[in-house]
Design a protein around this motif. Sequence first.
Motif, short mmCIF file in Angstrom:
data_model
loop_
_atom_site.label_atom_id
_atom_site.label_comp_id
_atom_site.label_asym_id
_atom_site.label_seq_id
_atom_site.Cartn_x
_atom_site.Cartn_y
_atom_site.Cartn_z
N ILE A 119 0.84 -1.21 0.00
CA ILE A 119 0.00 0.00 0.00
C ILE A 119 0.87 1.25 0.00
O ILE A 119 0.59 2.22 -0.73
CB ILE A 119 -0.96 -0.01 1.21
CG1 ILE A 119 -2.00 -1.12 1.05
CG2 ILE A 119 -1.64 1.35 1.38
CD1 ILE A 119 -2.81 -1.38 2.31
N THR A 120 1.93 1.24 0.79
CA THR A 120 2.86 2.37 0.83
C THR A 120 3.48 2.59 -0.55
O THR A 120 3.57 3.74 -1.01
CB THR A 120 3.96 2.13 1.88
OG1 THR A 120 3.34 2.04 3.17
CG2 THR A 120 4.98 3.24 1.88
N ALA A 121 3.91 1.53 -1.19
CA ALA A 121 4.52 1.65 -2.52
C ALA A 121 3.54 2.24 -3.52
O ALA A 121 3.90 3.15 -4.28
CB ALA A 121 5.03 0.28 -2.99
N VAL A 122 2.32 1.78 -3.52
CA VAL A 122 1.31 2.28 -4.46
C VAL A 122 0.98 3.74 -4.16
O VAL A 122 0.93 4.58 -5.07
CB VAL A 122 0.04 1.40 -4.43
CG1 VAL A 122 -1.11 2.07 -5.16
CG2 VAL A 122 0.35 0.03 -5.02
N PHE A 123 0.77 4.08 -2.90
CA PHE A 123 0.43 5.46 -2.53
C PHE A 123 1.60 6.41 -2.78
O PHE A 123 1.39 7.62 -2.89
CB PHE A 123 0.00 5.54 -1.06
CG PHE A 123 -1.46 5.35 -0.85
CD1 PHE A 123 -2.23 6.36 -0.29
CD2 PHE A 123 -2.10 4.16 -1.20
CE1 PHE A 123 -3.58 6.20 -0.09
CE2 PHE A 123 -3.45 3.99 -1.00
CZ PHE A 123 -4.21 5.00 -0.45
N THR A 124 2.81 5.89 -2.85
CA THR A 124 3.98 6.72 -3.12
C THR A 124 4.25 6.83 -4.61
O THR A 124 4.45 7.93 -5.13
CB THR A 124 5.23 6.15 -2.41
OG1 THR A 124 4.97 6.05 -1.01
CG2 THR A 124 6.43 7.05 -2.62
N ALA A 125 4.28 5.72 -5.31
CA ALA A 125 4.70 5.71 -6.72
C ALA A 125 3.60 6.14 -7.69
O ALA A 125 3.90 6.70 -8.73
CB ALA A 125 5.20 4.32 -7.10
N PHE A 126 2.34 5.88 -7.33
CA PHE A 126 1.29 6.10 -8.31
C PHE A 126 0.25 7.15 -7.94
O PHE A 126 -0.46 7.63 -8.80
CB PHE A 126 0.59 4.77 -8.63
CG PHE A 126 1.55 3.75 -9.16
CD1 PHE A 126 2.21 3.94 -10.36
CD2 PHE A 126 1.82 2.60 -8.44
CE1 PHE A 126 3.12 3.00 -10.84
CE2 PHE A 126 2.71 1.65 -8.91
CZ PHE A 126 3.35 1.86 -10.12
N VAL A 127 0.13 7.47 -6.66
CA VAL A 127 -0.80 8.51 -6.22
C VAL A 127 0.06 9.71 -5.84
O VAL A 127 0.43 9.88 -4.68
CB VAL A 127 -1.66 8.04 -5.02
CG1 VAL A 127 -2.67 9.09 -4.63
CG2 VAL A 127 -2.35 6.72 -5.35
N LYS A 128 0.40 10.52 -6.85
CA LYS A 128 1.36 11.59 -6.61
C LYS A 128 1.09 12.82 -7.47
O LYS A 128 0.44 12.72 -8.51
CB LYS A 128 2.78 11.10 -6.84
CG LYS A 128 3.06 10.64 -8.26
CD LYS A 128 4.45 10.07 -8.37
CE LYS A 128 4.72 9.57 -9.78
NZ LYS A 128 6.03 8.98 -9.89
N VAL A 129 1.63 13.94 -6.98
CA VAL A 129 1.53 15.22 -7.68
C VAL A 129 2.95 15.77 -7.78
O VAL A 129 3.59 15.99 -6.74
CB VAL A 129 0.64 16.21 -6.90
CG1 VAL A 129 0.58 17.56 -7.60
CG2 VAL A 129 -0.75 15.63 -6.70
N PRO A 130 3.48 16.00 -8.98
CA PRO A 130 4.85 16.52 -9.11
C PRO A 130 4.98 17.92 -8.49
O PRO A 130 4.10 18.77 -8.68
CB PRO A 130 5.07 16.60 -10.62
CG PRO A 130 4.03 15.71 -11.22
CD PRO A 130 2.87 15.73 -10.28
N ILE A 131 6.04 18.12 -7.71
CA ILE A 131 6.34 19.43 -7.12
C ILE A 131 7.84 19.61 -7.05
O ILE A 131 8.60 18.65 -7.04
CB ILE A 131 5.75 19.59 -5.69
CG1 ILE A 131 6.30 18.52 -4.74
CG2 ILE A 131 4.24 19.61 -5.70
CD1 ILE A 131 5.96 18.73 -3.29
N GLY A 132 8.27 20.83 -7.00
CA GLY A 132 9.65 21.15 -6.67
C GLY A 132 10.69 20.80 -7.69
O GLY A 132 10.40 20.54 -8.85
N THR A 133 11.90 20.80 -7.21
CA THR A 133 13.07 20.54 -8.04
C THR A 133 13.48 19.08 -7.91
O THR A 133 12.98 18.35 -7.07
CB THR A 133 14.24 21.44 -7.59
OG1 THR A 133 14.52 21.15 -6.21
CG2 THR A 133 13.90 22.90 -7.75
N ASN A 134 14.40 18.68 -8.72
CA ASN A 134 15.00 17.33 -8.64
C ASN A 134 13.98 16.21 -8.81
O ASN A 134 14.18 15.12 -8.31
CB ASN A 134 15.74 17.15 -7.32
CG ASN A 134 16.83 18.16 -7.13
OD1 ASN A 134 17.35 18.70 -8.09
ND2 ASN A 134 17.17 18.46 -5.89
#
Length: 171
Positions: free
Chosen positions: A18-33
Amino acid sequence: MKREGLRLLVTAALFAAITAVFTAFVKVPIGTNGGYLHFGDSMIYLAACLLPFPYGLGAAAVGGALADVMAGAAAWALPTALIKACNTLPFLLAARRGERKILTRRTVLLPVLSGIITVGGYWVAETLLYGMAAATASIPFSVIQAVGSAALFYCAALMLDRVSFQRFMKG
């Protein structure tokens, strides 16, 4: 006793996924790098509240590292595994197993402490990879990440407490 260990291992694996899915696929790009806002940390906080050491720590490290590999950022897998393992420490040290609620007076400030670990940990990792100026410039985005995950954790914990989720964790 073997059955309890297996149940905890399976639950930790579920939290890692669940952590992997919520991190890798439920995301909004922000910031640098190439940074992004995700809600995987909120799942790490829940795992750390619901699972004893070392299961919560393992779920966080594996889930975070797996997310980096799946998102095409394998170079970040090791730093992330270390940082996410450290994210669980405030919860694992302060939370009491067997409590009826996830969100308690003891756990309400833990996402803040864990967020500070996230910001500091990624600042160190980014300093090593990109230099201090770039790492320092990304701090506001790391803070946004920590606040977003804390907010989702609070909402999820309140909902899970409302349905007495802790009783289901007892097996």
